[in-house]
Design a protein around this motif. Sequence first.
Motif, PDB file in Angstrom:
ATOM      1  N   PRO A 183     -15.533  33.472 -37.177  1.00 34.51           N
ATOM      2  CA  PRO A 183     -15.625  34.931 -37.044  1.00 34.51           C
ATOM      3  C   PRO A 183     -17.069  35.448 -37.154  1.00 34.51           C
ATOM      4  O   PRO A 183     -17.465  36.385 -36.448  1.00 34.51           O
ATOM      5  N   TRP A 184     -17.834  34.852 -38.050  1.00 29.50           N
ATOM      6  CA  TRP A 184     -19.240  35.265 -38.210  1.00 29.50           C
ATOM      7  C   TRP A 184     -20.022  34.989 -36.930  1.00 29.50           C
ATOM      8  O   TRP A 184     -20.828  35.817 -36.483  1.00 29.50           O
ATOM      9  N   GLY A 215     -19.065  37.534 -34.216  1.00 29.28           N
ATOM     10  CA  GLY A 215     -19.750  38.812 -34.423  1.00 29.28           C
ATOM     11  C   GLY A 215     -21.210  38.749 -34.020  1.00 29.28           C
ATOM     12  O   GLY A 215     -21.750  39.691 -33.410  1.00 29.28           O
ATOM     13  N   GLY A 255     -20.294  44.205 -33.364  1.00 30.27           N
ATOM     14  CA  GLY A 255     -20.091  42.812 -33.771  1.00 30.27           C
ATOM     15  C   GLY A 255     -19.497  42.707 -35.152  1.00 30.27           C
ATOM     16  O   GLY A 255     -18.618  41.874 -35.420  1.00 30.27           O
ATOM     17  N   GLN A 256     -19.976  43.544 -36.083  1.00 33.25           N
ATOM     18  CA  GLN A 256     -19.436  43.530 -37.433  1.00 33.25           C
ATOM     19  C   GLN A 256     -17.962  43.964 -37.453  1.00 33.25           C
ATOM     20  O   GLN A 256     -17.145  43.409 -38.183  1.00 33.25           O
ATOM     21  N   SER A 295     -15.996  41.085 -36.159  1.00 32.16           N
ATOM     22  CA  SER A 295     -15.919  40.060 -37.204  1.00 32.16           C
ATOM     23  C   SER A 295     -14.927  40.477 -38.304  1.00 32.16           C
ATOM     24  O   SER A 295     -14.147  39.651 -38.801  1.00 32.16           O
ATOM     25  N   THR A 304     -11.434  40.085 -37.146  1.00 28.48           N
ATOM     26  CA  THR A 304     -11.127  38.650 -37.056  1.00 28.48           C
ATOM     27  C   THR A 304     -10.866  38.074 -38.437  1.00 28.48           C
ATOM     28  O   THR A 304      -9.942  37.278 -38.636  1.00 28.48           O
ATOM     29  N   TYR A 305     -11.713  38.473 -39.395  1.00 25.78           N
ATOM     30  CA  TYR A 305     -11.473  38.042 -40.773  1.00 25.78           C
ATOM     31  C   TYR A 305     -10.133  38.561 -41.290  1.00 25.78           C
ATOM     32  O   TYR A 305      -9.406  37.861 -42.010  1.00 25.78           O
TER      33      TYR A 305
END
Length: 585
Positions: free
Chosen positions: A36-37, A40, A275-276, A279, A282-283
Amino acid sequence: MRVFGYLMWFFKQEKKAYLIGIAVLLVVAALQLVPPWLIGGVVDAIDTDTLTGSSLAQFMGVLLASGVAMYVLRYIWRIMIFGSSVKLARQMRARLYEHFTRMSPQFYQKRRVGDLMAHATNDLSAIQQTAGVGVLTLVDSLATGLFVVITMAVLIDWQLTLIALIPMPIMALSSNYYGTLLHKRFGAAQEAFSDLNDKSQESISGIKVIKTFGQEKEDIASFRDLSADVVKKNVAVARIDSLFDPTISLIVGASFFLSIFFGARMVIADDLTIGQMISFTTYLGLLVWPMLAVGWLFNIVERGRASYERVEQLLSHSVDIREKTGALETPPSGDIIFAIKRFSFPGDEAVSLENVSFTIKRGDTLGVIGRTGAGKTTILKLLMREFDGYDGRVEFGGHSIDDYSLKALRKSIGYVPQDHFLFSASIRENIAFTDPTISQEKVEEAARIAQVHEDILGFTEGYKTIVGERGVSLSGGQKQRISIARAILMDPEVLLLDDSLSAVDAKTEEAILSTLKETREGKTTIITSHRLSAIQHAQQIIVLDNGELVELGTHEELMEKQGWYYEMYVRQQLEELVEQGGQTK
């Protein structure tokens, strides 16, 4: 989670494997945070038009490396955790089986075979699941959930993380409630399965009786009722189990709704990048597994807890027959002194034996006669120490039988019970049960003494003939004689024949007893019977009536007394005369 406390003894025993497995699980949980990181970072690079081929290759390299690492590590934790759970099942199965072998007849009188089988199969499987999948689910869900939440709060935004976690207390409360219900209902389902298992075993064993009395339809109906009860109680379990996923899905949906709603506003306010935000969602998707795992975990541990409690309840029953510290290990031989003032079976107020005393000289034959229920078999059971707790004493070879270890005592005794049990194996394997390596010549010699050798040779496979479960393919007389051959092959110091000639004709009975007299010179034999012809040759005969010794002596002495023995002898002689058509020999 109480079941993990129950299993702590095993976790300590296998701590190395579990520590390695858990450590690897934690590494895998941390590696799951990488994709995920990276996603992002790629999205932000695209958004800012800074993504290059070199940077993309770096992203892909890290992603590939983390994937390969997780693949290898997941293999390792499966070996460590699931492998250990298999050891637990094996260890508990061995412990349960050993416990079964140590239990007295009283234990089995109160329990059904099918129920004991269910404990040793279905319940142990549920316990194994707890030590395997249960540990995995607990550690993985906690580690993944904790790592994801910390990553979301530290690397993205702690406020948005708190907002996403608002529905979580509802999940904790509902899971605890569902788990309590699940424990109760699963215990009832296991009991129903035990009943069904017992019914199946009993019906298959008694299929001949069922068919003979034309009870097939009734038996099928009974089976269907039990099967329906199993389905009903398992459906009750499934109804609770099925509530976990919808409840968790609703909570997860609420978390996503709150995250997207407030996250989008933060992106618009430039508090978060695209992007964050990607992410973060996704997290949040990674949190779905820990949430679902909570429901699955409660299901597994409550099943395991119910099964463990059932098995432990069985194991908690103490052994009735205990050996003394420093018990004699030398098999006894010599005279037998039997002096019982009073004995009652455990849990039964009725007196089974009272004031029964006699002495058997080594090498003599004792005949025990009496009506059904007079106490003949009880004497044999006390001699073999199947029951203790009597007022009196039983001595063998100058020592109380309590002074010998059970193994030593029973090594001196060959027993042929009324209920002749044969294993589903070959005739040779049944006769050579106590010593599978013994020579074929000795097996055949024992069969000849028991007057069954010619019958065996008449079978297509001879001594290799498979007798079927409990000797179903043999006649009653053949089963009796094979059981006698099995006991004779031991060449025991004391041979106990518990009404073991009832299914053979008078001529065969006479041949067996005559051969035993020749081959067992100097060794003791005790014969219980309803037929006086089986014991009239004995050096001593005792007559029992309602658990009391009413007559004692040789055949000639008892005939002179003209008591119960005399009356029974005259009656049986008349019956034999009638059977022969009124012709005297």
